[in-house]
Design a protein around this motif. Structure first.
Motif, PDB file in Angstrom:
ATOM      1  N   GLU A  85       0.827  -1.210   0.000  1.00  0.00           N
ATOM      2  CA  GLU A  85       0.000   0.000   0.000  1.00  0.00           C
ATOM      3  C   GLU A  85       0.859   1.257   0.000  1.00  0.00           C
ATOM      4  O   GLU A  85       0.389   2.337  -0.354  1.00  0.00           O
ATOM      5  CB  GLU A  85      -0.927  -0.012   1.218  1.00  0.00           C
ATOM      6  CG  GLU A  85      -1.972  -1.120   1.184  1.00  0.00           C
ATOM      7  CD  GLU A  85      -2.806  -1.164   2.442  1.00  0.00           C
ATOM      8  OE1 GLU A  85      -2.561  -0.320   3.339  1.00  0.00           O
ATOM      9  OE2 GLU A  85      -3.705  -2.021   2.535  1.00  0.00           O
ATOM     10  N   ASN A  86       2.132   1.112   0.411  1.00  0.00           N
ATOM     11  CA  ASN A  86       3.077   2.230   0.383  1.00  0.00           C
ATOM     12  C   ASN A  86       4.255   1.937  -0.547  1.00  0.00           C
ATOM     13  O   ASN A  86       5.362   2.454  -0.343  1.00  0.00           O
ATOM     14  CB  ASN A  86       3.573   2.527   1.796  1.00  0.00           C
ATOM     15  CG  ASN A  86       2.525   3.217   2.652  1.00  0.00           C
ATOM     16  OD1 ASN A  86       2.321   4.420   2.537  1.00  0.00           O
ATOM     17  ND2 ASN A  86       1.849   2.451   3.494  1.00  0.00           N
ATOM     18  N   ASP A  87       4.007   1.102  -1.569  1.00  0.00           N
ATOM     19  CA  ASP A  87       5.006   0.784  -2.602  1.00  0.00           C
ATOM     20  C   ASP A  87       6.256   0.118  -2.032  1.00  0.00           C
ATOM     21  O   ASP A  87       7.353   0.244  -2.591  1.00  0.00           O
ATOM     22  CB  ASP A  87       5.414   2.046  -3.378  1.00  0.00           C
ATOM     23  CG  ASP A  87       4.270   2.617  -4.186  1.00  0.00           C
ATOM     24  OD1 ASP A  87       3.496   1.819  -4.740  1.00  0.00           O
ATOM     25  OD2 ASP A  87       4.139   3.852  -4.251  1.00  0.00           O
ATOM     26  N   TYR A 119       6.471   8.912   8.227  1.00  0.00           N
ATOM     27  CA  TYR A 119       5.016   8.904   8.091  1.00  0.00           C
ATOM     28  C   TYR A 119       4.500  10.290   7.722  1.00  0.00           C
ATOM     29  O   TYR A 119       4.865  11.286   8.338  1.00  0.00           O
ATOM     30  CB  TYR A 119       4.363   8.420   9.384  1.00  0.00           C
ATOM     31  CG  TYR A 119       4.281   6.904   9.471  1.00  0.00           C
ATOM     32  CD1 TYR A 119       3.124   6.231   9.099  1.00  0.00           C
ATOM     33  CD2 TYR A 119       5.377   6.161   9.894  1.00  0.00           C
ATOM     34  CE1 TYR A 119       3.053   4.851   9.157  1.00  0.00           C
ATOM     35  CE2 TYR A 119       5.318   4.775   9.957  1.00  0.00           C
ATOM     36  CZ  TYR A 119       4.148   4.128   9.588  1.00  0.00           C
ATOM     37  OH  TYR A 119       4.079   2.757   9.636  1.00  0.00           O
ATOM     38  N   THR A 120       3.626  10.318   6.721  1.00  0.00           N
ATOM     39  CA  THR A 120       2.963  11.553   6.309  1.00  0.00           C
ATOM     40  C   THR A 120       1.515  11.597   6.786  1.00  0.00           C
ATOM     41  O   THR A 120       0.872  12.639   6.723  1.00  0.00           O
ATOM     42  CB  THR A 120       3.001  11.687   4.783  1.00  0.00           C
ATOM     43  OG1 THR A 120       2.399  10.518   4.182  1.00  0.00           O
ATOM     44  CG2 THR A 120       4.440  11.802   4.297  1.00  0.00           C
ATOM     45  N   SER A 121       1.001  10.458   7.242  1.00  0.00           N
ATOM     46  CA  SER A 121      -0.327  10.333   7.838  1.00  0.00           C
ATOM     47  C   SER A 121      -0.296   9.058   8.671  1.00  0.00           C
ATOM     48  O   SER A 121       0.690   8.312   8.624  1.00  0.00           O
ATOM     49  CB  SER A 121      -1.416  10.264   6.753  1.00  0.00           C
ATOM     50  OG  SER A 121      -1.383   9.012   6.102  1.00  0.00           O
ATOM     51  N   SER A 123      -1.352   6.202   8.236  1.00  0.00           N
ATOM     52  CA  SER A 123      -1.172   4.947   7.500  1.00  0.00           C
ATOM     53  C   SER A 123      -0.291   5.079   6.261  1.00  0.00           C
ATOM     54  O   SER A 123      -0.080   4.093   5.556  1.00  0.00           O
ATOM     55  CB  SER A 123      -2.540   4.387   7.084  1.00  0.00           C
ATOM     56  OG  SER A 123      -3.242   5.320   6.278  1.00  0.00           O
ATOM     57  N   ASN A 124       0.232   6.259   5.984  1.00  0.00           N
ATOM     58  CA  ASN A 124       1.043   6.473   4.785  1.00  0.00           C
ATOM     59  C   ASN A 124       2.452   6.918   5.156  1.00  0.00           C
ATOM     60  O   ASN A 124       2.634   7.762   6.040  1.00  0.00           O
ATOM     61  CB  ASN A 124       0.398   7.524   3.879  1.00  0.00           C
ATOM     62  CG  ASN A 124      -0.956   7.086   3.359  1.00  0.00           C
ATOM     63  OD1 ASN A 124      -1.109   5.985   2.848  1.00  0.00           O
ATOM     64  ND2 ASN A 124      -1.952   7.943   3.508  1.00  0.00           N
ATOM     65  N   THR A 126       6.822   7.271   3.556  1.00  0.00           N
ATOM     66  CA  THR A 126       7.847   7.141   2.530  1.00  0.00           C
ATOM     67  C   THR A 126       9.110   6.615   3.204  1.00  0.00           C
ATOM     68  O   THR A 126       9.296   6.778   4.413  1.00  0.00           O
ATOM     69  CB  THR A 126       8.147   8.491   1.856  1.00  0.00           C
ATOM     70  OG1 THR A 126       8.566   9.434   2.857  1.00  0.00           O
ATOM     71  CG2 THR A 126       6.913   9.033   1.146  1.00  0.00           C
TER      72      THR A 126
END
Length: 367
Positions: A85-87, A119-121, A123-124, A126
């Protein structure tokens, strides 16, 4: 190699955050820790370790597999769908180094990867290269993998860290190269593993976290109501009946909790908020008599979590009520806090994940 006298000893084998109680024989396994007190010495189990953990789930160890092999295989086969989901995808691993001395352990800790999730959120994320994060996590790595026989240092570890700390054993500790694919590029991290305990530490496996799939965040549990609930048009207050029978003790319960886990099975943050309003039957009418408000929370290294619940107003009796406010917050980048001004909460900590709310409980809501 020296052996202590054989004697029954109840030991806890920590396997990815879970403990199995077994009877075994205490055995000294390293001359470097020859004089350590018995409760700080790792013991070799006579029975087979037959479980391993990924996130918050426990699995049976396949025959012929070491715990860390089973954990990595399970992540590749069943949990890559979450990572994708995050590549990100774990595509392979290879044992590259056995650690046989404390000096080799010190050198291996200096060579850990500088790859971390940013984390940028909630659940997301990089994947970034960060020497500052590598430096920030060094104290945690040192507490997880002590490279000294200094009793004072080991004894200074907090209860949670002492339980999770790996005390050096010969022919057990090693380093595995993890091969990842991130946005089409190959990345590598160095993971510490124990043949007995499983995965010990890796930047990505520790810092990437998920909620259990079956976890319920917001539960308001209520007992079965006798008599049946009345609607407001039928005269019920708050949608419930005000009437009751003698020897009946109605109550209202509010629960709110949440937790997330890393891939090695460790809970990285947790909070719980609970409120119970108890009552009695007073001349055939429900009456509020008691309240109990509780909150608890904890967080692993690199994380911050807090939760609280406060009373705004409380009145007992047949016309009584409880007005309460609650809040929670957590973060993996800043220290979070809650400020209470007597009326509402303010969440502190830029970028924290959290929420706050309020409930007004009346006698008609007791069941």
């Amino acid at each position: 190699m020296k052996f202590r006298s054989l004697r029954p000893l109840f030991i806890a084998i920590v396997l990815g955050g879970s403990a199995l109680g077994i009877y075994s024989c205490s055995k000294q396994t390293s001359a470097d820790l020859e004089n350590e007190p018995a409760n700080l010495i790792s013991s070799t189990p006579e029975t087979q370790v037959w479980q391993f953990k990924v996130l918050n789930k426990t699995y049976v160890l396949p025959e012929g597999k070491l715990p860390w092999q089973a954990q990595l295989d399970k992540i590749i086969v069943e949990y890559n769908t979450l990572l994708k989901e995050n590549d990100l995808e774990l595509i392979g691993y290879k044992h590259i180094e056995s650690i046989n001395t404390l000096q080799e352990l010190r050198e291996a800790k200096n060579n850990v990867s500088n790859l971390f999730p940013q984390y940028t959120s909630p659940s997301n994320f990089t994947i970034v290269e960060s020497n500052s994060l590598k430096y920030r996590f060094k104290p945690y790595l040192d507490s997880m993998l002590p490279d000294t026989k200094d009793r004072a240092y080991i004894a200074s570890l907090t209860g949670l860290k002492k339980e999770k700390a790996y005390l050096f054993e010969e022919n057990d500790l090693g380093v595995v190269n993890l091969v990842w694919k991130y946005k089409g590029e190959t990345k590598n991290t160095r993971c510490f593993v124990s043949n007995k305990r499983g995965l010990i530490y890796d930047n990505l496996l520790y810092s990437i976290h998920y909620k259990p799939a079956d976890q319920s965040k917001n539960m308001a549990r209520k007992k079965k109501n006798l008599p049946r609930l009345l609607t407001l048009s039928e005269g019920g207050e708050g949608g419930g009946s005000l009437n009751c029978s003698e020897n009946y003790f109605p109550s209202y319960t509010f629960n709110l909790s949440d937790a997330e886990y890393d891939f090695m099975g460790d809970r990285i943050y947790y909070y719980s908020i609970s409120v119970v309003v108890s009552g009695r039957c007073d001349n055939g009418k429900k009456s509020i008599s008691f309240k109990d408000l509780n909150s608890s929370y904890d967080a692993g290294f690199g994380y911050s979590c807090i939760a609280d619940v406060e009373t705004k107003s409380f009145v007992t009796g047949t016309s009584g009520h409880l007005d309460f406010a609650f809040a929670w917050a957590w973060s993996n980048s800043v220290t979070v806090g809650l400020e209470w001004d007597g009326f509402s909460f303010t969440i502190t900590g830029t970028g924290a994940t959290g929420a706050k709310g309020e409930r007004y409980v009346t006698t008609g809501m007791l069941q």
